[in-house]
Each structure stands twice: as structure tokens, then as C-alpha cells.
Design a protein around this motif. Sequence first.
Motif, short mmCIF file in Angstrom:
data_model
loop_
_atom_site.label_atom_id
_atom_site.label_comp_id
_atom_site.label_asym_id
_atom_site.label_seq_id
_atom_site.Cartn_x
_atom_site.Cartn_y
_atom_site.Cartn_z
N SER A 268 -0.84 4.29 1.31
CA SER A 268 -1.53 4.92 2.14
C SER A 268 -2.47 5.70 1.33
O SER A 268 -3.12 5.94 0.92
CB SER A 268 -0.86 5.24 2.76
N ASP B 15 -5.60 3.37 2.93
CA ASP B 15 -5.36 1.87 3.56
C ASP B 15 -6.33 1.98 4.92
O ASP B 15 -6.24 0.94 5.21
CB ASP B 15 -4.17 1.30 3.33
N ARG C 67 -3.36 -6.41 0.15
CA ARG C 67 -2.24 -5.37 -0.70
C ARG C 67 -4.18 -4.23 -0.68
O ARG C 67 -5.37 -4.79 -0.31
CB ARG C 67 -2.50 -5.96 -2.44
N ASP C 68 -3.75 -3.03 -1.19
CA ASP C 68 -4.98 -2.28 -0.91
C ASP C 68 -4.88 -2.51 -2.26
O ASP C 68 -5.24 -2.63 -3.29
CB ASP C 68 -4.08 -1.26 -0.69
N THR D 127 -5.27 -2.19 6.03
CA THR D 127 -4.52 -2.24 7.04
C THR D 127 -4.46 -2.62 8.10
O THR D 127 -3.76 -3.40 8.75
CB THR D 127 -3.01 -1.02 6.81
N GLY E 145 -1.33 -3.52 -7.82
CA GLY E 145 -0.52 -3.39 -6.47
C GLY E 145 -0.78 -5.25 -7.07
O GLY E 145 0.31 -6.36 -6.43
N ASN F 263 3.60 3.55 -5.01
CA ASN F 263 3.16 2.18 -3.96
C ASN F 263 4.09 2.01 -3.38
O ASN F 263 5.30 2.62 -2.80
CB ASN F 263 2.37 0.97 -5.27
N THR G 51 0.62 -1.00 0.05
CA THR G 51 -0.17 0.38 -0.04
C THR G 51 1.01 1.23 0.15
O THR G 51 2.02 0.78 0.61
CB THR G 51 -0.78 -0.54 1.07
#
Length: 515
Positions: free
Chosen positions: A58, A274, A122-123, A154, A128, A65, A56
Motif C-alpha cells: 500500500s 495500491d 501484485r502492485d 487492490t 512482487g 511488501n 502489496t
Amino acid sequence: MLPVKEIQERSDRHPKPSDIKFQYGTAGFRTLGKTLDSVLFRVGKLDGKTIGVMVTASHNPEPDNGVKLVDPRGEMLESSWEAHATALANAPSSVAFVAVVDELVRATKIDLSIPARVVYARDTRPTGPQLVAALKDGLEAIKAEYRDAGVTTTPVLHYLVRTINTKGTKDSYGEDTEEGYLTKISDAFKKLLAGKPPPPPLLIDCANGVGALMAERFKAYLGDIFAINVVNADLHTPGVLNNSCGADFVKVNQKLPPSITLQPGQRACSLDGDADRLMYYYADEHGQFHMLDGDKITTLVASYIVELVKASGLDEQIKVGVIQTAYANGSSTKYLSGRLPVKCVPTGVKHLHHAAEQYDIGVYFEANGHGTALTNLRNIIDVINQTVGDALSDAFLVEAVLAHKSFSGVEWDSMYCDLPNRLVKVVVSDRNAFKTEDAERRLVSPLGLQVKVDELMRKYGGGRSFVRPSGTEDVVRVYAEAATRAEADELAFRVAGLVYDEAGGDPSQRPKEFI
Ligand SMILES: CC(=O)N[C@H]1[C@@H](OP(=O)(O)O)O[C@H](CO)[C@@H](O)[C@@H]1O
Ligand SMILES: [Mg+2]
């Protein structure tokens, strides 16, 4: 024995770009998603127990990433491991990489007869799947056991790591599934709210990120006790992630995402990409926006916990403390310091979390909304994710505290009045030339710069400013607060100008707002 040939062959398929030096920053490795393939191949090689790998970036823009590593307790990676992760990520070739792995195994006495165990997620970023494939290849190269937690937040990944590692023990943290997470948090929230009128429906801006999936799933678990209205939940249109919405947009711009309208009196919150960061806000009776940031959340939650502890007569036995960073608004520090111990630590949840563990109940939120409370109080303990900041569970905690105190946004906001503040980014040729001490509040390098910052600060009554290199972006950050908006801006732009000039910035490129 290390499967050297296998590791080397597979590593050759994920070469490290020779022009990049990866840095493990405030929250892991983070950069453009397409340059991270080799890092993902390499990061899984860390421990004999189950660790977590979260792919992620965020609140960063969609093309970025990154990877966050989760330690076996479900918390952020211990700093001692960051050096190992950095060495692995930067080995220039597959041969050098094998040598670093070998050295790591010896130095940390990893027992190779026990397979490494990794759970990853993963986000929703488009890079991703490719990065997860590189990670999987790396895990297969060392014959690790792995579990794919799919696309999730997360905090859910942190929860999974903790539950997997405590399964069947006296410290069992719950079922190691998303359902386990949803049940644990929603059940505790319902118990906390028992006997109180249900809070008004809450609008949750999910930044068009993975938090939307979890927020939607919570609805069924909350039943009719609490209604949530999920917005900015578009997970398909390219480019919308964190774009003009989400926690970072609200904090940085100090305004509502343009996609949201609030009725007078209405409360709402924003998550980041995330879902480990939370910003609250409300509209007053005139429809005017007011932000309730991480410092306001700390104040609300910590004050409530102090009241509970006092009411139970246990204030001698139970040590409650608050952890902040230099970015905490000076007014919040002043308010809290009069009521309980307040400690300042360097930026980044890993520092806050570890400091919070020193108390029986430790509350921490960064001003930007990352945080949690580590507590021994039953019900509160279950509604709050004890491993890491969790925007959704934090929002439930806020709603429960507001219900107990019969507070609306107005009463909450009036606990103290924020000092106007300004955060400025300065692009310099080498941010590593900036070194700090005293929990990042003072510069030790470049030599002599702090004295000049001090001189400027003295010109503003109640003014405070500090300079530190970012751990997630290639910039130096300048923060300033002062008695008025104009003074806070002026102080910040003066210090920014100072930093720019000291760092040898090109006069023709000097941002025009720097004084
Ligand atoms: C001023 C600021 O907001 N800094 C953020 C930012 O760190 P920097 O090291 O400042 O880039 O990203 C971190 C990770 O998301 C977060 O923990 C932190 O609060
Ligand atoms: Mg985040």
C-alpha cells in the motif's frame, strides 16, 4: 486427502525465518518484502471458493511488501479467518505447517474434493515477482486452480473476486476482467453526470504506483466527458514509489507533494501505492493549499445521499448511516451527527465495511482516505466499487457530487472547519502491552495510563486524545486534537511522552519533541 508430501517438500523451499512472528494486522501481513516468502507460500490455503490474494504494502516505502486476503464476496477477510492465516504463517517448520493445514481443513470442514480457487495480483514493488512465485508454488502444492491478474490495483482485484464468484448468478457484479471494471465504473459515472457541465480536468497524483496504470486506462473510457491528468506515474525509477508523493504523504505532511503545483482554484487528488486510498485538495484564490481528507469526502457524499433520499420521499424507509473511526476529525463527527446516525468502530476498513452493511446506505471513509459508500441507489452503486475502497472510483463519485451541487473546493471545504490535530508515533518495546476498548478510544492496559491521558485532556478546552497500538507498524499511535494548532501539538506530545515513559522507554533515546 491432503497431498502431504508435496506440500511438505515445497514448503521446505520457503522456510519461515525463525526470528519473526508474523501478525495479521489492520490490513493483512506487512513487513520488509524480502522476509515474506514463506507467508506467501502459505496464505493461499484457505477456502474452497475463489479468494483473492493481493501482494502489496500500500502506502509503505518501496522495500516493504505485504499480502492482503480478499474473501469470496470480494471484501476484506473475515476476522475468524485471520487466526487461521496467522497460524499458517507462523508454523515453525514444514511438518508443523502440514499439521496446521490438516487441522484447518478439519475445523472449517473444507471439502478437499473441490479444488481451492485463487485469483492473485501484485502492485509494482520490486519484491512482487518473487513473492508471487512463492505464492504460485504454494498453490501448486495443494493443486489449487489459480488465475494471475498481473500487476493491478487492490480495488481491481477485489472487483475480480466478486465478479468471478457471482458469474452467471442473479447477483452478477459484471464482467470478470479489467475492461469490465473500467466499463462499469465509467458508464455509471457518465450517467451520473448526464446533463451537468463536465467537471474541470482533474490532476491525479498516482504515488508512482500501480494506480497510474488504471488511471491511464480510464482516459479512453471517459472520452471527452471528463479529462484526467495523470502525474507521479513513474513505474520504473527505483525508490520513487510513495516517495514524497501520494495520499499518505499529503495526509501526514498536510501539504502538496513537491512535484505538484496548483493554479489558484485548481482541484487535485492523490492515490496511495495500491490505489485504495484517496486524498483531495485544492488551491484557494491565493494559491494556498487546503486538504480535503476522508472525513471531508464522507461529509460531502453522505450529505448528498441524505438530500437525494429526502427528495425522493423515502427517508422513512431507507436508513442512511456513516461509519467513522476514532481518527475522524471531531468537527466532522459533530457536523454529521446532527444530520444522520454516526457510528465509531476500530481502525481498519474491515471494521468499517462490515458496520456499513448494517444500513441501506452506509458511507465510510477513514480520515486518511480509505473508504466507499455501500448503496442501493442505481448509478451511484455502479460508479462506486461496492467491495472495498477504490480511490479512482471514489474520485469520480466526488466529481459527480460536486457537479450536482455546483460546488468548487471552497464550498466543499466550508461544510465544516477541521479541528487542528496531530498524529504521533511512539516506538515502544512491546506494542502488544497496549490494549483498548470503546472502538479504540480508551486504553485498558497498561493499567492506569488512561486516567493520566484523561487528566491531560481536561487541561485543553475541546481537547481529545487517544492511544492505540498500530496494526501495521511496530509502534503505538497517539492522536490529539484541540482548538488551536499549538494546543493540538502540545497535547499530542504530552501524551506521547507519557506513553514513552510508561512503556519503559530509554530516557537517553526519548524524542526531544515529547513533553
Ligand atoms: C492512523 C492510521 O492512519 N491508521 C492506518 C493504518 O493502520 P494502523 O493500524 O494505525 O497502523 O494502516 C491501515 C491500513 O492501511 C489503515 O486502514 C489505517 O487507517
Ligand atoms: Mg492502500
